[in-house]
Motif scaffolding. Structure first.
Motif, PDB file in Angstrom:
ATOM      1  N   GLU A  43      37.713 100.822  14.220  1.00 47.73           N
ATOM      2  CA  GLU A  43      38.550  99.830  15.073  1.00 47.73           C
ATOM      3  C   GLU A  43      39.351 100.877  14.996  1.00 47.73           C
ATOM      4  O   GLU A  43      40.371 100.239  15.001  1.00 47.73           O
ATOM      5  CB  GLU A  43      39.229  98.829  15.416  1.00 47.73           C
ATOM      6  CG  GLU A  43      37.802  97.446  15.421  1.00 47.73           C
ATOM      7  CD  GLU A  43      38.588  95.712  14.973  1.00 47.73           C
ATOM      8  OE1 GLU A  43      39.228  95.709  15.660  1.00 47.73           O
ATOM      9  OE2 GLU A  43      37.391  94.824  15.379  1.00 47.73           O
ATOM     10  N   CYS A  44      39.238 102.006  14.875  1.00 48.70           N
ATOM     11  CA  CYS A  44      40.399 103.080  14.874  1.00 48.70           C
ATOM     12  C   CYS A  44      39.750 104.073  16.502  1.00 48.70           C
ATOM     13  O   CYS A  44      38.631 104.760  16.801  1.00 48.70           O
ATOM     14  CB  CYS A  44      40.039 104.112  13.462  1.00 48.70           C
ATOM     15  SG  CYS A  44      41.167 105.482  13.685  1.00 48.70           S
ATOM     16  N   PHE A  45      40.918 104.780  17.327  1.00 46.93           N
ATOM     17  CA  PHE A  45      40.297 105.610  18.247  1.00 46.93           C
ATOM     18  C   PHE A  45      41.495 106.831  18.203  1.00 46.93           C
ATOM     19  O   PHE A  45      41.907 106.823  19.426  1.00 46.93           O
ATOM     20  CB  PHE A  45      40.991 104.375  19.566  1.00 46.93           C
ATOM     21  CG  PHE A  45      40.300 103.212  19.300  1.00 46.93           C
ATOM     22  CD1 PHE A  45      39.118 103.555  20.351  1.00 46.93           C
ATOM     23  CD2 PHE A  45      41.357 102.052  18.673  1.00 46.93           C
ATOM     24  CE1 PHE A  45      38.135 102.013  20.211  1.00 46.93           C
ATOM     25  CE2 PHE A  45      40.437 101.130  18.697  1.00 46.93           C
ATOM     26  CZ  PHE A  45      38.906 100.660  19.836  1.00 46.93           C
ATOM     27  N   TYR A  46      42.032 107.403  16.639  1.00 50.78           N
ATOM     28  CA  TYR A  46      42.201 109.176  17.051  1.00 50.78           C
ATOM     29  C   TYR A  46      41.159 110.009  17.233  1.00 50.78           C
ATOM     30  O   TYR A  46      40.809 110.189  16.771  1.00 50.78           O
ATOM     31  CB  TYR A  46      42.900 108.204  15.677  1.00 50.78           C
ATOM     32  CG  TYR A  46      44.053 107.333  15.428  1.00 50.78           C
ATOM     33  CD1 TYR A  46      45.351 107.201  16.069  1.00 50.78           C
ATOM     34  CD2 TYR A  46      43.336 105.799  15.315  1.00 50.78           C
ATOM     35  CE1 TYR A  46      46.240 106.434  16.852  1.00 50.78           C
ATOM     36  CE2 TYR A  46      44.762 105.449  14.874  1.00 50.78           C
ATOM     37  CZ  TYR A  46      45.710 104.740  15.197  1.00 50.78           C
ATOM     38  OH  TYR A  46      46.510 104.241  15.731  1.00 50.78           O
TER      39      TYR A  46
ATOM     40  N   MET B 251      39.683 109.545   7.047  1.00 53.99           N
ATOM     41  CA  MET B 251      40.048 109.755   8.446  1.00 53.99           C
ATOM     42  C   MET B 251      41.261 108.209   9.103  1.00 53.99           C
ATOM     43  O   MET B 251      42.181 108.277   9.985  1.00 53.99           O
ATOM     44  CB  MET B 251      39.756 110.944   9.271  1.00 53.99           C
ATOM     45  CG  MET B 251      39.371 111.987   8.904  1.00 53.99           C
ATOM     46  SD  MET B 251      40.659 112.490   7.637  1.00 53.99           S
ATOM     47  CE  MET B 251      42.178 112.989   9.617  1.00 53.99           C
ATOM     48  N   ASN B 252      39.771 107.643   9.817  1.00 55.52           N
ATOM     49  CA  ASN B 252      40.683 105.680  10.291  1.00 55.52           C
ATOM     50  C   ASN B 252      41.421 105.580   9.580  1.00 55.52           C
ATOM     51  O   ASN B 252      42.766 104.860   9.978  1.00 55.52           O
ATOM     52  CB  ASN B 252      38.720 105.500  10.247  1.00 55.52           C
ATOM     53  CG  ASN B 252      38.082 105.626  11.554  1.00 55.52           C
ATOM     54  OD1 ASN B 252      36.555 105.481  11.439  1.00 55.52           O
ATOM     55  ND2 ASN B 252      38.790 107.149  11.610  1.00 55.52           N
TER      56      ASN B 252
ATOM     57  N   SER C 225      34.175 105.706  13.629  1.00 59.62           N
ATOM     58  CA  SER C 225      35.848 104.947  14.183  1.00 59.62           C
ATOM     59  C   SER C 225      35.154 103.330  14.774  1.00 59.62           C
ATOM     60  O   SER C 225      36.222 103.034  14.744  1.00 59.62           O
ATOM     61  CB  SER C 225      36.471 105.770  14.843  1.00 59.62           C
ATOM     62  OG  SER C 225      36.134 107.556  13.918  1.00 59.62           O
TER      63      SER C 225
ATOM     64  N   LEU D  36      45.026 107.762   9.860  1.00 56.40           N
ATOM     65  CA  LEU D  36      45.803 107.732  10.557  1.00 56.40           C
ATOM     66  C   LEU D  36      46.149 106.080  10.874  1.00 56.40           C
ATOM     67  O   LEU D  36      47.502 106.232  11.704  1.00 56.40           O
ATOM     68  CB  LEU D  36      45.261 107.894  11.343  1.00 56.40           C
ATOM     69  CG  LEU D  36      44.784 109.046  11.997  1.00 56.40           C
ATOM     70  CD1 LEU D  36      43.262 110.203  12.691  1.00 56.40           C
ATOM     71  CD2 LEU D  36      45.661 110.557  12.489  1.00 56.40           C
ATOM     72  N   ASP D  37      45.299 105.141  10.541  1.00 57.52           N
ATOM     73  CA  ASP D  37      45.822 103.384  10.948  1.00 57.52           C
ATOM     74  C   ASP D  37      47.343 103.588   9.868  1.00 57.52           C
ATOM     75  O   ASP D  37      48.085 102.643  10.711  1.00 57.52           O
ATOM     76  CB  ASP D  37      44.320 102.536  10.690  1.00 57.52           C
ATOM     77  CG  ASP D  37      43.603 102.538  12.034  1.00 57.52           C
ATOM     78  OD1 ASP D  37      43.938 102.809  13.120  1.00 57.52           O
ATOM     79  OD2 ASP D  37      42.269 101.835  11.524  1.00 57.52           O
TER      80      ASP D  37
ATOM     81  N   ALA E 158      45.950 114.223  12.582  1.00 61.12           N
ATOM     82  CA  ALA E 158      45.157 115.282  11.593  1.00 61.12           C
ATOM     83  C   ALA E 158      44.567 115.893  12.334  1.00 61.12           C
ATOM     84  O   ALA E 158      44.425 117.298  12.892  1.00 61.12           O
ATOM     85  CB  ALA E 158      44.000 113.895  11.867  1.00 61.12           C
TER      86      ALA E 158
END
Lengths: 93, 221
Positions: free
Chosen positions: B218-221, A62-63, B214, A66-67, B164
């Protein structure tokens, strides 16, 4: 929130071992997390360890998803990102 | 049982059969289904192209350097999605498009690498060998694209604002495949908003693993 950064939550059973497993799976992308997996199995058992591995693997998916599509960071999460040490300007896509 | 090496398994070997920690049955089924889908033709890309994307992503995770000029546009995109997705910008995606990789083809690359990450990180985490690529089949891309998809608040066509696990729905089969593995590996869709949900882990344990992963990505969703 500090426990997410430190990897040492005091209020989650097995939190330190869960963090170590996530760290190993995320940062050592060409090796098995043998030591971390064994430590988690010893503490929480095989079923919980398998579950933790599935969650970490799903967030690797998912990371990246979405990135890579440029999904905007919801304004709701900007304060959290800043609390984690990231500046909101860095999150502009 | 001995642990598998960090290499693809033998062609005749069942997926995850050498895992040190056994997969739950529904997740084994999800991985088998995902692997079958990933290794055949998609809506736009051929089987050979998807196999090349898988090989490039695995090389990136093994520490390969930046791609060379012979890798092709889809392979180049796959390298960056695998190794540094947070470094991708709208200019990166626009540049791919200007050089000939359509935004829908780019979206398919993203979907393949992302789902491969789920399969490979899960396999490696359990102590199993990585699935071996099967022989390349002769199937043609399906051409199934949702013509109603447009660019909304992200860089690729979508049917709604980016949310998502619906970001691949411009390519309907890819979107369905994403939800299939997402639900088996994370939380049933109907329980996503249930803070009391628990299984082998409590909800706080589940969300802590998700948040820590996450954070590291470095992902913030």
């Amino acid at each position: 929130m500090n426990s997410v950064v430190s990897g040492a939550p005091h209020d989650i059973r097995g939190g330190t071992q869960l963090a170590s497993l996530a760290d190993a799976m995320t940062t050592r992308t060409d090796a098995q997390p043998r030591t971390e997996r064994e430590a988690l199995v010893a503490l929480l058992g095989e079923a919980a360890t398998e579950r933790a591995i599935s969650i970490c693997a799903t967030y690797q998916m998912m990371n990246r998803l979405l990135d890579a599509v440029g999904a905007p960071v919801h304004p709701h999460f900007l304060p959290i990102a800043e609390e984690l040490g990231f500046h909101s300007d860095d999150l502009e896509r | 049982m001995t642990g598998g090496a960090d290499t693809p398994n033998e062609p005749s070997q069942a997926l995850l059969s050498d895992a040190v920690v056994a997969p739950q049955a529904n997740r084994l089924a999800a991985v088998e289904q995902a692997w079958q889908n990933l290794t055949t033709a998609g809506p736009i890309l051929t089987t050979r192209q998807r196999h090349e994307i898988i090989a490039v992503a695995r090389s990136a995770w093994a520490g390969a350097g930046a791609p060379n000029s012979t890798i092709g546009l889809a392979g180049e995109a796959a390298y960056w999605v695998a190794s540094d997705p947070g470094g991708i910008t709208k200019e990166t995606v626009g540049g791919f498009e200007a050089r000939g990789l359509s935004r829908l083809a780019y979206l398919e690359v993203v979907g393949v690498v992302a789902r491969l990450a789920n399969v490979d990180f899960y396999s490696r985490g359990l102590g199993a060998s990585l699935p071996l690529l099967p022989p390349i089949d002769a199937l043609l891309p399906t051409g199934r694209v949702n013509g109603a998809a447009t660019i909304t608040d992200s860089w690729v066509p979508m049917l709604s604002p980016a949310l998502a696990p619906f970001v691949l729905d411009a390519l309907p089969a890819e979107g369905e495949a994403l939800r299939d593995i997402h639900e088996a590996m994370y939380i049933p869709m109907e329980s996503l908003g249930d803070g009391t949900y628990e299984d082998e882990l409590t909800r706080p344990q589940i969300e802590y693993v998700a948040a820590r992963t996450s954070y590291l990505n470095e992902c913030f969703y």
